[in-house]
Design an enzyme around this catalytic site. Structure first.
Site, short mmCIF file in Angstrom:
data_model
loop_
_atom_site.label_atom_id
_atom_site.label_comp_id
_atom_site.label_asym_id
_atom_site.label_seq_id
_atom_site.Cartn_x
_atom_site.Cartn_y
_atom_site.Cartn_z
N PHE A 23 0.85 -1.19 0.00
CA PHE A 23 0.00 0.00 0.00
C PHE A 23 0.88 1.23 0.00
O PHE A 23 1.73 1.40 0.88
CB PHE A 23 -0.94 0.05 1.21
N ASP B 39 9.17 2.58 1.78
CA ASP B 39 8.00 3.33 2.21
C ASP B 39 7.79 3.06 3.69
O ASP B 39 7.32 1.99 4.08
CB ASP B 39 6.77 2.93 1.39
N LYS C 258 2.45 10.15 7.99
CA LYS C 258 1.61 9.74 9.12
C LYS C 258 2.01 10.38 10.45
O LYS C 258 1.57 11.47 10.74
CB LYS C 258 1.54 8.21 9.21
C1 LIG Z 1 -0.96 5.54 4.73
C2 LIG Z 1 0.13 5.12 3.83
C3 LIG Z 1 0.42 5.82 2.65
C4 LIG Z 1 -0.42 6.95 2.14
O1 LIG Z 1 -0.45 8.03 3.01
P1 LIG Z 1 -1.61 9.14 2.86
O2 LIG Z 1 -1.19 10.20 3.83
O3 LIG Z 1 -2.90 8.47 3.21
O4 LIG Z 1 -1.60 9.59 1.46
C5 LIG Z 1 1.51 5.41 1.91
N1 LIG Z 1 2.26 4.36 2.29
C6 LIG Z 1 2.01 3.67 3.42
C7 LIG Z 1 2.91 2.53 3.80
C8 LIG Z 1 0.92 4.01 4.22
O5 LIG Z 1 0.65 3.29 5.31
#
Ligand SMILES: *Cc1c(COP(=O)(O)O)cnc(C)c1O
Length: 392
Positions: free
Chosen positions: A129, A214, A243
């Site tokens: 994700f 990520d 986040k």
């Molecule tokens: C939440 C998340 C995103 C996206 O972040 P947003 O602020 O919702 O755009 C990208 N990568 C990971 C691993 C995430 O958990």
């Protein structure tokens, strides 16, 4: 009751039947005054707990001085934030680009890969994700999110997570980067085999491909180290963070090797809000709180308590308990939504990760006492669901 959130706001979120109005530390309260222990933290955002005093004070002070300042001007709050970010920057990276969300941090990484490598191919992971903007969405595994919006980015392939040979087979000369979450969040709290990330790093070095980590969810102390990849002894070429980074305030950061970041010329990538003083003040306060209150350590001890506690639940519904620090998943044999709603009734907020994994992202300030309550509420809710499914 008719609410504008139901009638006027775009109907794009699955809603829980609760209106939250207040938060402090690990607790939140709804409009009826009911108290909850928050193991969702807005999907991991309130990692320092809600309304951490240092973050509140930083925002208050900055909001009275200067709220906005475009990146085309220097700013003192931004300077302060950068000096803090420099202290926690991942080994191997030297520069940072500031933005406003996880998806934006990922978009920046995608553009860096294009610009630096001049290649279009990217390998992402099965169950990944990375966000829902068009670029980030292209790297996100779940077809349900992707398919209504094709065509997305060309040249994206998905490798099974944790399988180095399968990954190697996908890396041809068109591939510029491999995108990996060191612990997959949304995809089910998946922890790779111990040597996997090292092998990915070696593969990248051998093929001249960039390694993009990520850590939007796994970073900032969540797993008991500042960055989850530190558990695995690798260094990234690019790392995405967001986040929790702003202590609850929106901010995104893309860290990169200097030569990679320097491939972007002035004007080729910019934004209006990135590096704004308010977000920067919040982020500086958040980093101070994280480092000075020993919270990363607490992620390890409380994470172990929770994981051990969950491992002792005897239920036919539980397949496996997984976790690193305070990033925890209970893999179940059935859908978890009832357990989430039962726990909510009993005053504990937990999340799903896919349909069958119960996910907990508690704040790092959580106490032993709250951990005990979370364990007993979640166990009871699982037992109740077990009785419903199997009878008896
Ligand atoms: C939440 C998340 C995103 C996206 O972040 P947003 O602020 O919702 O755009 C990208 N990568 C990971 C691993 C995430 O958990």
């Amino acid at each position: 009751m008719s609410r504008l959130e139901d009638t006027f706001l775009a109907d794009t979120f699955w809603k829980r039947p609760v209106t939250l109005v207040k938060g402090k530390g690990a607790k939140v309260w709804d409009s009826q005054g009911k108290e909850y222990i928050d193991c969702s933290c807005g999907y991991g955002v309130a990692l320092l707990g809600h309304c951490h005093p240092r973050v509140v004070e930083a925002i208050r002070r900055q909001s009275e001085r200067l709220i906005t300042c475009h990146g085309s001007f220097y700013n003192d709050a931004r300077e302060e934030c950068l000096s803090k970010l420099q202290k926690i920057k991942p080994d191997g990276t030297e520069k940072v680009f500031l933005s406003n969300s996880g998806a934006e941090a990922v978009e920046t990484a995608i553009k860096l890969v294009r610009k630096f490598t001049k290649k279009k191919g990217i390998v992402a992971m099965v169950n990944s994700f990375h966000g829902k903007t068009m670029g980030a969405l292209s790297l996100t595994w779940n077809a349900k999110y992707r398919e209504p919006f094709v065509p997305l980015l060309d040249g994206v392939k998905f490798a099974p997570y944790g399988k180095i040979d399968k990954l190697r087979a996908l890396v041809d000369e068109d591939v510029g980067a491999i995108f990996v979450e060191p612990v997959q969040g949304e995809g089910g709290i998946n922890i790779p085999p111990p040597d996997y990330l090292k092998q990915v790093r070696e593969l990248c070095d051998e093929k001249g491909v960039l390694l993009v980590l990520d850590e939007v969810q796994s970073g900032f102390g969540r797993t008991g180290k500042m960055w989850a990849h530190q558990h695995f002894g690798v260094r990234p070429d690019i790392l995405c963070s967001s986040k929790a980074l702003g202590g609850g305030f929106p901010i995104g950061a893309t860290f990169a090797r200097a030569d990679i970041m320097d491939s972007l010329k002035r004007g080729e990538h910019s934004n209006t809000f990135g590096g704004n003083p308010l977000a920067c003040a919040a982020c500086a306060g958040a980093i101070e709180a994280l480092l000075e209150d020993g919270l990363v350590e607490n992620a390890r001890t409380m994470g172990d308590l929770l994981k051990n506690g969950f491992s002792q639940i005897e239920s036919k519904l539980v397949r496996e308990v997984r976790g690193l620090g305070l990033m925890l998943g209970i893999d179940m044999r059935f859908e978890v939504m009832n357990i989430i709603l039962k726990s909510l009734e009993r005053g504990v907020i937990v999340l799903e990760a896919g349909k069958t994994v119960l996910r907990l992202l508690p704040p790092l300030v959580i106490t032993k006492e709250d951990v005990q309550k979370v364990l007993s509420v979640v166990s009871e809710s699982i037992k109740e669901e077990e009785r419903r499914v199997f009878g008896g």
